[in-house]
Design an enzyme around this catalytic site. Structure first.
Site, short mmCIF file in Angstrom:
data_model
loop_
_atom_site.label_atom_id
_atom_site.label_comp_id
_atom_site.label_asym_id
_atom_site.label_seq_id
_atom_site.Cartn_x
_atom_site.Cartn_y
_atom_site.Cartn_z
N PHE A 145 -7.09 4.59 15.36
CA PHE A 145 -8.39 4.27 14.77
C PHE A 145 -8.20 4.07 13.28
O PHE A 145 -7.83 5.00 12.56
CB PHE A 145 -9.44 5.37 15.01
CG PHE A 145 -10.77 5.00 14.41
CD1 PHE A 145 -11.66 4.19 15.11
CD2 PHE A 145 -11.11 5.39 13.13
CE1 PHE A 145 -12.87 3.80 14.54
CE2 PHE A 145 -12.32 5.00 12.55
CZ PHE A 145 -13.21 4.21 13.26
N ASP A 230 -1.95 6.30 7.43
CA ASP A 230 -3.40 6.34 7.25
C ASP A 230 -3.81 7.81 7.27
O ASP A 230 -3.86 8.44 8.32
CB ASP A 230 -4.08 5.54 8.37
CG ASP A 230 -5.61 5.54 8.21
OD1 ASP A 230 -6.13 6.33 7.40
OD2 ASP A 230 -6.26 4.76 8.92
N LYS A 259 -12.62 9.00 3.06
CA LYS A 259 -13.44 10.12 3.50
C LYS A 259 -13.60 11.20 2.40
O LYS A 259 -14.42 11.03 1.52
CB LYS A 259 -12.92 10.68 4.81
CG LYS A 259 -13.14 9.68 5.96
CD LYS A 259 -13.13 10.29 7.33
CE LYS A 259 -13.72 9.31 8.35
NZ LYS A 259 -12.73 8.51 9.06
C1 LIG Z 1 -12.67 7.07 9.33
C2 LIG Z 1 -11.35 6.44 9.36
C3 LIG Z 1 -11.15 5.13 8.91
C4 LIG Z 1 -12.27 4.25 8.47
O1 LIG Z 1 -12.99 4.75 7.38
P1 LIG Z 1 -14.42 4.13 7.03
O2 LIG Z 1 -14.75 4.75 5.71
O3 LIG Z 1 -15.36 4.56 8.11
O4 LIG Z 1 -14.26 2.67 6.98
C5 LIG Z 1 -9.85 4.65 8.91
N1 LIG Z 1 -8.83 5.39 9.33
C6 LIG Z 1 -8.99 6.65 9.78
C7 LIG Z 1 -7.79 7.44 10.23
C8 LIG Z 1 -10.26 7.21 9.83
O5 LIG Z 1 -10.42 8.44 10.31
#
Ligand SMILES: *Cc1c(COP(=O)(O)O)cnc(C)c1O
Length: 405
Positions: A145, A230, A259
Site C-alpha cells: 500500500f 516507504d 503521516k
Molecule cells: C498512508 C500511506 C501512504 C499514503 O499516504 P497518504 O498521505 O494517504 O497519501 C503511503 N504509503 C504508506 C506505507 C502508507 O501507510
C-alpha cells in the site's frame, strides 16, 4: 446513510446529498481530541487506538506541536516555492539530521512522496545508471500500500484499490513480500529501484522474515538498484525507532515519510535520502504548491524536535512489549503480528469479523479499525499510558468474549 447517533437527521441528509461515500466510518461523531483520547458530540470519551493510521503518533493536539503551529499561523503560512521562506531550510536540516540523510524533498501527502520517489528513481536510472530512455522498471511487493494515485494503485494487487481505475502506468514488477529469492529473480538491467514497506501496515501489519530487508539491501546494492523504503506508516517512532529499517541494520537510498511528520495538524510528507540521488532533479522538473510551506515546516520541525532524543521511540518499544504480551494472551484471535506499538490482530472467524469487533470496541469506548476483513489494526498514540494499554486490552478481551457468545 443509516442513522448514526450523534449526527442529526439534517447532517445525514447533507452527507447523502453532497458526500462521496469512499469510506465506511464507524458510527461515532468526534468533535474533540487530546492526547490518546477523543470525545464525541454527546460527550462520550474514546481511547483512540488507531491514531489516524499513525498520523497522530504524538496524540491529539500535542502541546509542543500546537504551539509551533500557532506561532507560525501568526507570522507566515504560505509562500509557494516561487519565493524562499525562512522555515524551509531549518526543516530540511532537522529532518535530515533526524533521519541521518543528506537531502530532503518536501511534499504534502504520502502518495505524493511516493510519486516523487518514483520520478527521482527513474530520472536517476536514465541520467546516472544509463538505462535506455523509457525502459526503467521498479520492483514492488505483493500486498503493498503506497497511496491512492493512479500510478500507485496501478501496481497494487488489492482489487478494490485498482478495479475500474485503469489503464495504469507501466514499468512495475510485483514480487511476493518477504521472498528475497523472488526479488533477486525480478531484478533486470532495467531495474532502477525496489520500492518496499519495511513492515506492511495496510496489509495488516505484516512483518517480513528476519534478514529479509538486509537481503534486499544486499541484492539491490549488488545490482546498483536503489532501495526505496516507504516509512510513511512505520517510520517516525511507530515501530520503536526513528526509521523502521534501523531495526534491521539497513540503510535505504531513499525514504518516503509522511503521516506523523505533520503532527496530526497539517499534511506533511517528504522524500529523504542520498543527495546524489535526489540531486538528479533540476529546477522546473518537480514541485508542489504547498510542499515546504512555512506552516508545514514549522510543524515538521517540531515533530523532529519531539523525536530527537529517542524517548518516543523508547515508549513505542516499551508500550509495544506490554501490549503485545496482553494481546497474545487473548482468546478469540488466530494471530497477533506486531512491531513497536503497532499490531495486526486476526479475529477468529468463529468469533466475528474485524468490523464487528471494531463496532463493539467503539460502543465500549475504544476506537480501532479493521483491515482486510478479519484483521484489527491497533496503533495507539505513543503518548498512551501503561494503564490505558491495559484498558485497551481488557476492552478487547471483553468484546471477543461477548461476541463468542
Ligand atoms: C498512508 C500511506 C501512504 C499514503 O499516504 P497518504 O498521505 O494517504 O497519501 C503511503 N504509503 C504508506 C506505507 C502508507 O501507510
Amino acid at each position: 446513510m443509516t442513522a448514526v447517533e450523534g449526527l442529526t437527521d439534517a447532517q445525514i441528509a447533507l452527507s447523502d446529498r453532497y458526500g462521496v461515500a469512499t469510506y465506511e466510518p464507524l458510527p461515532v461523531v468526534l468533535s474533540e481530541g487530546r492526547g490518546a483520547w477523543v470525545t464525541d458530540v454527546d460527550g462520550n470519551r474514546y481511547l483512540d487506538a488507531l491514531a489516524g493510521y499513525s498520523a497522530l503518533n504524538f496524540g491529539h493536539r500535542h502541546p509542543a506541536l500546537v504551539a509551533a503551529a500557532h506561532r507560525q499561523l501568526d507570522t507566515l503560512t504560505l509562500t509557494a516555492r516561487a519565493f524562499h521562506n525562512d522555515r524551509l531550510p531549518g526543516f530540511q536540516r532537522d529532518l535530515a539530521e533526524l533521519t541521518g540523510t543528506d537531502a530532503v524533498l518536501p511534499m504534502n501527502t504520502g502518495a505524493e512522496a511516493v510519486e516523487s520517489a518514483i520520478k527521482v528513481a527513474r530520472a536517476w536510472g536514465y541520467r546516472v545508471r544509463g538505462v535506455p530512455d523509457g525502459r526503467a522498471r521498479i520492483v514492488v511487493a505483493g500486498g503493498n500500500f503506497h497511496g491512492r494515485t493512479t500510478t500507485v494503485v496501478g501496481f497494487s494487487d488489492d482489487r478494490s484499490a485498482r478495479e475500474g481505475f485503469g489503464p495504469f502506468a507501466p514499468g512495475f514488477d510485483r514480487v511476493p513480500f518477504g521472498d528475497a529469492g523472488a526479488l533477486a529473480a525480478a531484478l533486470t538491467d532495467d531495474t532502477v529501484a525496489v520500492l518496499i514497506e519495511p513492515v506492511q501496515g495496510e496489509a495488516g501489519v505484516i512483518v517480513p522474515p528476519g534478514g529479509y530487508l538486509a537481503q534486499v539491501r544486499r541484492l539491490t546494492a549488488q545490482r546498483d538498484v536503489l532501495l526505496i523504503c516507504d516509512e510513511i506508516q512505520c517510520g517516525l517512532g511507530r515501530a520503536g525507532a526513528t526509521l523502521c529499517t534501523e531495526l534491521s541494520g539497513v540503510r535505504a537510498d531513499l525514504y518516503t515519510l509522511g503521516k506523523a511528520l505533520g503532527g496530526g495538524i497539517v499534511p506533511v510528507s517528504a522524500v529523504v535520502g542520498r543527495r546524489d540521488v535526489l540531486g538528479v532533479l533540476r529546477p522546473g522538473e518537480h514541485g508542489s504548491t504547498f510542499g515546504g510551506n512555512p506552516l508545514a515546516c514549522a510543524v515538521g520541525s517540531a515533530v523532529c524536535g519531539l523525536l530527537a532524543d529517542g524517548s518516543f521511540q523508547e515508549l513505542a518499544r516499551a508500550h509495544g512489549a506490554h501490549l503485545g504480551e496482553r494481546l497474545r494472551a487473548l482468546p478469540g484471535l488466530t494471530a497477533v503480528r506486531g512491531i513497536g506499538l503497532w499490531f495486526g490482530c486476526d479475529v477468529d472467524p468463529a468469533v466475528g469479523t474485524g468490523r464487528e469487533v471494531c463496532v463493539e470496541l467503539a460502543r465500549r469506548g475504544v476506537l480501532a479499525k479493521e483491515t482486510h476483513g478479519a484483521t484489527v489494526r491497533l496503533a495507539p498514540p505513543l503518548v498512551i499510558t501503561h494503564d490505558e494499554i491495559d484498558l485497551l486490552a481488557d476492552t478487547l478481551r471483553a468484546v471477543l468474549r461477548d461476541l463468542s457468545g
